[in-house]
Design an enzyme around this catalytic site. Structure first.
Site, PDB file in Angstrom:
ATOM      1  N   PRO A  44       0.808  -1.229   0.000  1.00  0.00           N
ATOM      2  CA  PRO A  44       0.000   0.000   0.000  1.00  0.00           C
ATOM      3  C   PRO A  44       0.836   1.272   0.000  1.00  0.00           C
ATOM      4  O   PRO A  44       0.401   2.305  -0.508  1.00  0.00           O
ATOM      5  CB  PRO A  44      -0.824  -0.105   1.292  1.00  0.00           C
ATOM      6  CG  PRO A  44      -0.804  -1.544   1.649  1.00  0.00           C
ATOM      7  CD  PRO A  44       0.503  -2.075   1.176  1.00  0.00           C
ATOM      8  N   GLU A  58      -1.648  -9.003   7.261  1.00  0.00           N
ATOM      9  CA  GLU A  58      -1.356  -7.637   7.707  1.00  0.00           C
ATOM     10  C   GLU A  58      -0.114  -7.060   7.036  1.00  0.00           C
ATOM     11  O   GLU A  58       0.283  -5.940   7.327  1.00  0.00           O
ATOM     12  CB  GLU A  58      -1.179  -7.603   9.233  1.00  0.00           C
ATOM     13  CG  GLU A  58      -2.434  -7.941  10.010  1.00  0.00           C
ATOM     14  CD  GLU A  58      -3.589  -7.024   9.662  1.00  0.00           C
ATOM     15  OE1 GLU A  58      -3.403  -5.786   9.699  1.00  0.00           O
ATOM     16  OE2 GLU A  58      -4.683  -7.534   9.346  1.00  0.00           O
ATOM     17  N   ASP A  98      -3.972   3.880 -26.428  1.00  0.00           N
ATOM     18  CA  ASP A  98      -4.622   3.536 -25.164  1.00  0.00           C
ATOM     19  C   ASP A  98      -4.736   4.752 -24.260  1.00  0.00           C
ATOM     20  O   ASP A  98      -3.875   5.651 -24.283  1.00  0.00           O
ATOM     21  CB  ASP A  98      -3.811   2.472 -24.401  1.00  0.00           C
ATOM     22  CG  ASP A  98      -3.987   1.083 -24.984  1.00  0.00           C
ATOM     23  OD1 ASP A  98      -4.960   0.874 -25.726  1.00  0.00           O
ATOM     24  OD2 ASP A  98      -3.147   0.216 -24.687  1.00  0.00           O
TER      25      ASP A  98
END
Length: 242
Positions: free
Chosen positions: A88, A115, A167
């Site tokens: 993250p 975790e 794209d």
């Protein structure tokens, strides 16, 4: 390109890389995806790879020894490659970063779960990568995303390289709106400029719609886009017609 994926659940990837454009690239040898189950490096009879966090709290944390031993072994299996932790707190994955990663001949992706990693494992990463500000069950889904996005930029993976260049985000902006037959559908018409065969007009129109779509839908992306002089002229023209 070779991509090594270190994961606790290699079975999640079953059939993911076997279909469509990516499957063809794998079959043709443009991309080689190798899965490594770091459970094989676990401690004791039960091959334990996780434990409760020091200081208390919910969930489990990956122990350093099994995963680091796996990473070090995988590094040795082929040519040198950056080890990328999918976390993250990693650098946000963008099209531009994907372009840079596609230049490597090999990548090693490490999938998190539970975790997360014992902080000492992170010293084994060359850098960390995040695919977005949301919670996933595990890094395996992030690895799938990264491999799919990068593979499109390896020449030969997509039959028409012009399709890749057009794209969304490839040049820093969203793609222009697309239309196909019929030209008239439920009272909605395809813009006439796309029907007249004048490719200079068509290209300018498409670029103007791409810029406008980006300005309206993703102003954050537009704010970081390097505009050409012709783009600036198109924007001025759009403003003058408002």
């Amino acid at each position: 390109m070779r991509v090594d994926i270190i994961t606790l659940l290699p079975q999640i990837f079953e059939n993911v890389f076997d279909e469509s454009v990516l499957g063809s690239a794998v079959k043709s040898g443009l991309i080689d995806i190798v899965l490594h189950n770091f459970r094989d490096y676990g401690d004791g009879k039960h091959k334990t790879v996780d434990d409760t966090p020091f200081g208390g709290g919910p969930g489990m944390v990956f122990k350093p020894t099994p995963l680091v031993n796996c990473i070090r072994d995988v590094r040795k299996k082929s040519i040198p490659a950056p080890v990328i932790g999918l976390t993250p707190q990693g650098e946000p994955f963008t099209q531009n970063l994907g372009k840079e990663l596609a230049k490597f001949d090999r990548l090693i992706l490490v999938c998190g779960r539970y975790e997360g990693f014992d902080e000492r494992i992170i010293h084994e990463f060359d850098f960390q990568l995040s695919i977005g500000d949301y919670v996933l069950t595990g890094g395996e889904f992030a690895a799938m995303t990264v491999v799919d996005a990068i593979s499109r930029m390896i020449p030969g993976t997509v039959g028409c390289q012009d399709s890749v260049i057009q794209d969304s985000f490839y040049e820093g902006i969203l793609d222009h709106p697309q239309y196909t037959r019929p030209a008239s559908w439920e009272g909605l018409e395809v813009p006439n400029v796309l029907l007249n065969g004048n490719h200079a007009f068509i290209n300018k129109y498409r670029r103007s719609r791409a810029l406008l779509t980006t300005i309206v839908s993703r102003p954050d992306v537009f704010a970081t886009t390097n505009l050409s002089d012709s783009d600036k002229d198109i924007i001025q023209e759009l403003i003058s017609h408002m």
